[in-house]
Write an enzyme that holds these catalytic residues in place. Sequence first.
Site, PDB file in Angstrom:
ATOM      1  N   GLU A  50       0.842  -1.194   0.000  1.00  0.00           N
ATOM      2  CA  GLU A  50       0.000   0.000   0.000  1.00  0.00           C
ATOM      3  C   GLU A  50       0.878   1.243   0.000  1.00  0.00           C
ATOM      4  O   GLU A  50       2.093   1.163   0.248  1.00  0.00           O
ATOM      5  CB  GLU A  50      -0.951   0.009   1.197  1.00  0.00           C
ATOM      6  CG  GLU A  50      -0.268   0.070   2.531  1.00  0.00           C
ATOM      7  CD  GLU A  50      -1.256  -0.004   3.698  1.00  0.00           C
ATOM      8  OE1 GLU A  50      -0.804  -0.335   4.788  1.00  0.00           O
ATOM      9  OE2 GLU A  50      -2.461   0.270   3.523  1.00  0.00           O
ATOM     10  N   GLU A  51       0.262   2.366  -0.251  1.00  0.00           N
ATOM     11  CA  GLU A  51       0.962   3.649  -0.258  1.00  0.00           C
ATOM     12  C   GLU A  51       1.601   3.915   1.112  1.00  0.00           C
ATOM     13  O   GLU A  51       1.008   3.607   2.152  1.00  0.00           O
ATOM     14  CB  GLU A  51      -0.078   4.740  -0.559  1.00  0.00           C
ATOM     15  CG  GLU A  51       0.403   6.150  -0.460  1.00  0.00           C
ATOM     16  CD  GLU A  51      -0.742   7.158  -0.638  1.00  0.00           C
ATOM     17  OE1 GLU A  51      -0.498   8.335  -0.339  1.00  0.00           O
ATOM     18  OE2 GLU A  51      -1.857   6.773  -1.052  1.00  0.00           O
ATOM     19  N   ASP A 100     -11.496   0.916  13.918  1.00  0.00           N
ATOM     20  CA  ASP A 100     -10.035   0.934  13.949  1.00  0.00           C
ATOM     21  C   ASP A 100      -9.487   1.897  12.902  1.00  0.00           C
ATOM     22  O   ASP A 100      -8.524   1.593  12.205  1.00  0.00           O
ATOM     23  CB  ASP A 100      -9.492  -0.491  13.741  1.00  0.00           C
ATOM     24  CG  ASP A 100      -8.137  -0.683  14.392  1.00  0.00           C
ATOM     25  OD1 ASP A 100      -7.784   0.132  15.269  1.00  0.00           O
ATOM     26  OD2 ASP A 100      -7.427  -1.625  14.024  1.00  0.00           O
ATOM     27  N   HIS A 139     -21.068   6.606  20.891  1.00  0.00           N
ATOM     28  CA  HIS A 139     -20.900   7.651  19.863  1.00  0.00           C
ATOM     29  C   HIS A 139     -21.581   8.948  20.275  1.00  0.00           C
ATOM     30  O   HIS A 139     -22.729   8.951  20.723  1.00  0.00           O
ATOM     31  CB  HIS A 139     -21.464   7.186  18.522  1.00  0.00           C
ATOM     32  CG  HIS A 139     -21.460   8.255  17.474  1.00  0.00           C
ATOM     33  ND1 HIS A 139     -20.293   8.717  16.899  1.00  0.00           N
ATOM     34  CD2 HIS A 139     -22.465   8.967  16.923  1.00  0.00           C
ATOM     35  CE1 HIS A 139     -20.594   9.660  16.015  1.00  0.00           C
ATOM     36  NE2 HIS A 139     -21.902   9.827  16.009  1.00  0.00           N
ATOM     37  N   CYS A 145     -21.954  15.097  11.629  1.00  0.00           N
ATOM     38  CA  CYS A 145     -23.117  14.202  11.673  1.00  0.00           C
ATOM     39  C   CYS A 145     -24.378  15.015  11.358  1.00  0.00           C
ATOM     40  O   CYS A 145     -25.242  14.579  10.598  1.00  0.00           O
ATOM     41  CB  CYS A 145     -23.262  13.549  13.052  1.00  0.00           C
ATOM     42  SG  CYS A 145     -21.942  12.415  13.521  1.00  0.00           S
TER      43      CYS A 145
END
Length: 196
Positions: A50-51, A100, A139, A145
């Site tokens: 990956e980058e 995560d 949350h 939101c």
Amino acid sequence: ECCVQNTAREYAKIYAAEAEPLEGFGEVPEIIPIFLVHRPANNIPYATVEEELVGEFVKYSVRDGKEVNFLRRDSEAGQKCCTFQHWVYEKTNGSLLVTDLQGVGMKLTDVGIATLAKGYKGFKGNCSISFIEQFRALHQCNKYCEMLGLKSLRTTHQKQRKATSMKSKNLPNSSTIKKTVPKKAGDPRDFISSEH
């Protein structure tokens, strides 16, 4: 690993398409692609590529949702990652959660996905269902939101808890009703219970 990260990446693209046009929303987190490489001549024939992300690596969310992370809560990238989680949760009717979230700035990598036990549309994540429950309970909505018009999880979670507690308070049936009878005639303060 590739399947999880690239699935999360597809959700992030749809989220970006909805969020970027909103006035004042600004840059949206991007989950970078990860590729599986076959190297038949090597002792370890498969690897992921990956980058490279250069800069300060930050965990905006953790797998189990228990850790308090001020960079997540206070930074623009952290708030937008939380909003992304809320958006995915709402779009999948609470069946899937990208978790995560970590990376450099708005570029994210090594993400996880939690799904309900049965999975979601044939996909099973790599994180426990408890992460979905913890997210729903912990949350806190932010301005992003609200910009996306996401429903508060606080009221939804409180309604679910209230409904559950109401269900657990079963009304007794006639075989378990207790009858109170005075011990001695004339002394109404002393009662005993007897089942019938």
